[in-house]
Scaffold this active site. Structure first.
Site, PDB file in Angstrom:
ATOM      1  N   CYS A 144       2.799  10.846 -19.185  1.00 52.18           N
ATOM      2  CA  CYS A 144       4.137  11.389 -18.913  1.00 52.18           C
ATOM      3  C   CYS A 144       5.226  10.628 -19.664  1.00 52.18           C
ATOM      4  O   CYS A 144       6.284  11.190 -19.968  1.00 52.18           O
ATOM      5  CB  CYS A 144       4.439  11.313 -17.417  1.00 52.18           C
ATOM      6  SG  CYS A 144       3.187  12.040 -16.347  1.00 52.18           S
ATOM      7  N   CYS A 155       7.523  10.857 -15.562  1.00 53.08           N
ATOM      8  CA  CYS A 155       6.670  11.039 -14.388  1.00 53.08           C
ATOM      9  C   CYS A 155       7.508  11.310 -13.138  1.00 53.08           C
ATOM     10  O   CYS A 155       8.723  11.117 -13.122  1.00 53.08           O
ATOM     11  CB  CYS A 155       5.766   9.819 -14.201  1.00 53.08           C
ATOM     12  SG  CYS A 155       4.305  10.163 -13.175  1.00 53.08           S
ATOM     13  N   ASP A 156       6.834  11.725 -12.080  1.00 55.60           N
ATOM     14  CA  ASP A 156       7.476  12.327 -10.917  1.00 55.60           C
ATOM     15  C   ASP A 156       8.669  11.551 -10.359  1.00 55.60           C
ATOM     16  O   ASP A 156       9.722  12.126 -10.101  1.00 55.60           O
ATOM     17  CB  ASP A 156       6.452  12.490  -9.784  1.00 55.60           C
ATOM     18  CG  ASP A 156       5.347  13.465 -10.127  1.00 55.60           C
ATOM     19  OD1 ASP A 156       5.354  14.008 -11.248  1.00 55.60           O
ATOM     20  OD2 ASP A 156       4.465  13.677  -9.283  1.00 55.60           O
ATOM     21  N   LYS A 157       8.498  10.254 -10.109  1.00 53.78           N
ATOM     22  CA  LYS A 157       9.552   9.505  -9.427  1.00 53.78           C
ATOM     23  C   LYS A 157      10.680   9.100 -10.370  1.00 53.78           C
ATOM     24  O   LYS A 157      11.733   8.648  -9.925  1.00 53.78           O
ATOM     25  CB  LYS A 157       8.971   8.257  -8.750  1.00 53.78           C
ATOM     26  CG  LYS A 157       7.843   8.546  -7.780  1.00 53.78           C
ATOM     27  CD  LYS A 157       8.205   9.621  -6.770  1.00 53.78           C
ATOM     28  CE  LYS A 157       7.023  10.025  -5.921  1.00 53.78           C
ATOM     29  NZ  LYS A 157       5.946  10.715  -6.648  1.00 53.78           N
ATOM     30  N   SER A 210       1.158  16.088  -3.379  1.00 57.03           N
ATOM     31  CA  SER A 210       1.472  16.228  -4.793  1.00 57.03           C
ATOM     32  C   SER A 210       2.013  17.622  -5.052  1.00 57.03           C
ATOM     33  O   SER A 210       1.697  18.581  -4.341  1.00 57.03           O
ATOM     34  CB  SER A 210       0.200  16.004  -5.614  1.00 57.03           C
ATOM     35  OG  SER A 210       0.339  16.528  -6.908  1.00 57.03           O
ATOM     36  N   ASP A 215       1.683   8.818 -10.955  1.00 63.12           N
ATOM     37  CA  ASP A 215       1.175   9.401  -9.716  1.00 63.12           C
ATOM     38  C   ASP A 215      -0.266   9.874  -9.873  1.00 63.12           C
ATOM     39  O   ASP A 215      -1.082   9.730  -8.963  1.00 63.12           O
ATOM     40  CB  ASP A 215       2.064  10.574  -9.290  1.00 63.12           C
ATOM     41  CG  ASP A 215       3.364  10.111  -8.664  1.00 63.12           C
ATOM     42  OD1 ASP A 215       3.832   9.020  -9.025  1.00 63.12           O
ATOM     43  OD2 ASP A 215       3.910  10.829  -7.816  1.00 63.12           O
TER      44      ASP A 215
END
Length: 560
Positions: free
Chosen positions: A52, A125-127, A474, A84
């Site tokens: 990512c 990435c996600d966070k 997720s 993640d």
């Protein structure tokens, strides 16, 4: 450049008393002319720990070029990321949600300490996305977020595959549905290069939400990571920030209640991740906007699900990009009266002004349906309450034929115990799995349950078993699942007193989550309940568990 563009950095660079400060800045490349230009912080989440973010250093350099071209002086600095996907299913996932807070804290620290006149944050990435936005809210200098971009799909045996394909293949292989050779081929081809996980999972959900909020340039959300357009997006963001500084536009002017309503609408239409609920509430709290679960419930009831995107649907973000992208969806929604077109954005123009010159969705495309042909007449994110979740919980029903279940509880005190039970065939159709002590404090860190839900799907139990938890899911999860249960078990929420065999109901149609026992029995069990010992006594997770608030408050740690 006028001193009006150096409202913050002038205290670092101006006057005889700041000669030592200037001396150090000269050592990192500043010239005499640079001291008269606005200083721009470029927060980079580049890292080699995840696809990512593997390319973000190159994107940061393009942002830097844009800033220079427009007359600013850029400074790239780093913050962290956690993968993640790689931390999924083991102890490492405890650290994922806390990384959001560290990202926010670190960007706030650097750009406030250095007195940057503007900030561009680049996340993958996600966070990264919520962490960056939370920081930009705290700093409240002119700011833009740039998304690193989505990964291209992998290809295996004539089909597109992605990271969720291999998670689900674990259950299929265990159940004997695929050979070891097929299993290995999926693993080898699921992730072909740089970019964030490719469906409407958490990263792509949040990039879409941020574009709808007005905090990234139009078109930014759906561009592939490795495309030349993404490089151009970064360059243009660098230029656009100087325009924002000239206009004095900061996040407080952009991130209004109506902007958050736009973001929620776009997330629902696209079939986005449940994590959007947690993250949008967290961002709203940082900027002082009152956003609650009730807002999601209110908007969901009037917003149709239109996009046939993974995990519940057929298509990836790259497919949406080819037919018009998130901005194409937003243009359609604006025409249908579903967005607030008067919200300000980082272009210095409104949503409506931005979309005026953007292309419509491609005619006859099959990815995004018209309102009259919606996949579901209301949104796929559902807020549930009941005697198991007095403060609320979140479910996602996209792609499901069955949205309710009543069955015997199978109770697990951690994700790991549940995963082992699934893989050893202890879970049967009709069961309702409860995974507790995985909340923000109890986990700590509110782990995502993708390994568990993917194993259920791989085993063929995806729609025959219910699952509820005070942890998270997720963006790649699908199935009859409920997360974010509040209060969490660690705080003595009713989920803590459910026993094996209790009849438990998940009814997304009625927004209901309950255990079929009397209130008197619940109170009796709660009276006898004893809290568990914290799982971590020192280090970042111990600190996080002491500071973190409930999921209904976005699981923030800021002392607001």
């Amino acid at each position: 450049m006028s001193d009006i563009l150096k409202k913050r950095s002038s205290m670092t660079t101006d006057g005889d008393n700041r000669a030592p400060n200037r001396a150090m800045l000269r050592a990192v490349g500043f010239t005499d002319e640079d001291f008269h230009k606005p200083m721009i912080g470029i927060a980079s989440t580049w890292s080699e720990v995840t696809p990512c973010n593997i390319h973000i250093n190159k994107l940061a350099e393009k942002v830097k070029e844009g800033v220079r071209t427009a007359g600013g002086v850029p400074q790239i600095y780093g913050t962290i990321t956690v993968s993640d996907g790689i931390t999924m299913g083991h102890e490492g996932m405890h650290f994922s949600l806390p990384s959001r807070e560290v990202i926010a804290d670190s960007i706030e620290i650097v750009s406030n300490a250095m007195r940057h006149d503007g900030v561009i944050a680049i996340g993958g990435c996600d966070k990264n996305m919520p962490g960056c936005l939370m920081a930009l809210c705290r700093i409240d200098a002119p700011s833009i977020f740039v998304y690193g971009g989505t990964i291209l799909p992998g290809h295996c045996d004539g089909q597109d595959v992605d990271i969720v394909s291999i998670f689900e293949a674990v259950g299929k292989f265990n159940a004997g549905k695929i050979s070891r050779e097929e299993f290995i081929r999926i693993e080898q081809n699921a992730c072909p290069g740089a970019g964030s996980c490719g469906g409407m999972y958490t990263a792509n959900t949040m990039s879409s939400a941020i574009e709808a909020l007005g905090m990234s340039l139009p078109g930014s959300a759906s561009m592939p990571a490795v495309s030349s357009r993404k490089s151009e997006d970064c360059y243009e963001a660098g230029k656009a920030l100087i325009n924002l500084i000239q206009k004095g536009v900061t996040p407080k002017r952009i991130l209004t209640k109506k902007a958050f309503e736009n973001a929620i609408t776009v997330v629902l239409v696209l079939g986005g991740s449940t994590n959007a609920v947690l993250h949008l509430i967290a961002i709203a709290k940082e900027i002082g906007v009152d956003l609650t679960l009730e807002d999601f419930d209110r908007i969901s009831k009037k917003t149709p699900h239109l996009a046939d995107l993974k995990p519940g649907g057929r298509y990836a973000m790259t497919d949406l990009d080819k037919v018009g992208g998130v901005h194409g969806v937003m243009k359609y929604l604006l025409k249908e009266g579903m967005l607030h077109g008067d919200c300000l954005t980082v272009t210095g123009k409104t949503i409506a002004e931005n979309l005026m010159d953007m292309p419509d969705l491609v005619p006859n495309q099959t990815i995004v349906r018209k309102k009259s042909e919606a996949l579901h007449p209301s949104g796929p994110l559902v807020i549930l309450k009941g005697n198991l979740a007095p403060e609320g919980a979140v479910a996602k029903i996209s792609g499901l034929k069955k949205i309710s279940i009543t069955g015997p509880a199978k109770v697990f005190e951690s994700e790991d115990d549940c995963f082992n039970a699934i893989m050893t065939d202890q879970i049967k159709p009709g069961d309702v799995i409860i995974i507790r002590y995985e909340g923000p404090k109890g986990g700590p860190g509110m782990r995502e349950m993708l390994a568990v839900t993917s194993a259920l799907v791989g085993k063929g139990l995806g729609e025959d078993v219910g699952l509820m938890t005070d942890g998270r899911f997720s963006g790649g999860t699908h199935g009859l699942v409920v997360g974010h249960i509040s209060p969490e078990a660690f705080d003595g929420g009713p989920i803590a007193i459910v026993q094996n065999g209790d009849a438990v109901t998940i009814d997304s149609g009625k927004n209901l989550l309950q255990v079929e026992i009397s209130q008197e029995e619940i109170q009796k069990r709660l009276k006898n309940w004893k809290p568990i010992e914290p799982r971590y006594k020192s280090g970042v997770l111990a600190k996080y568990a002491k500071l973190v608030q409930s999921a209904t408050n976005g699981a923030i740690t800021n002392l607001l």
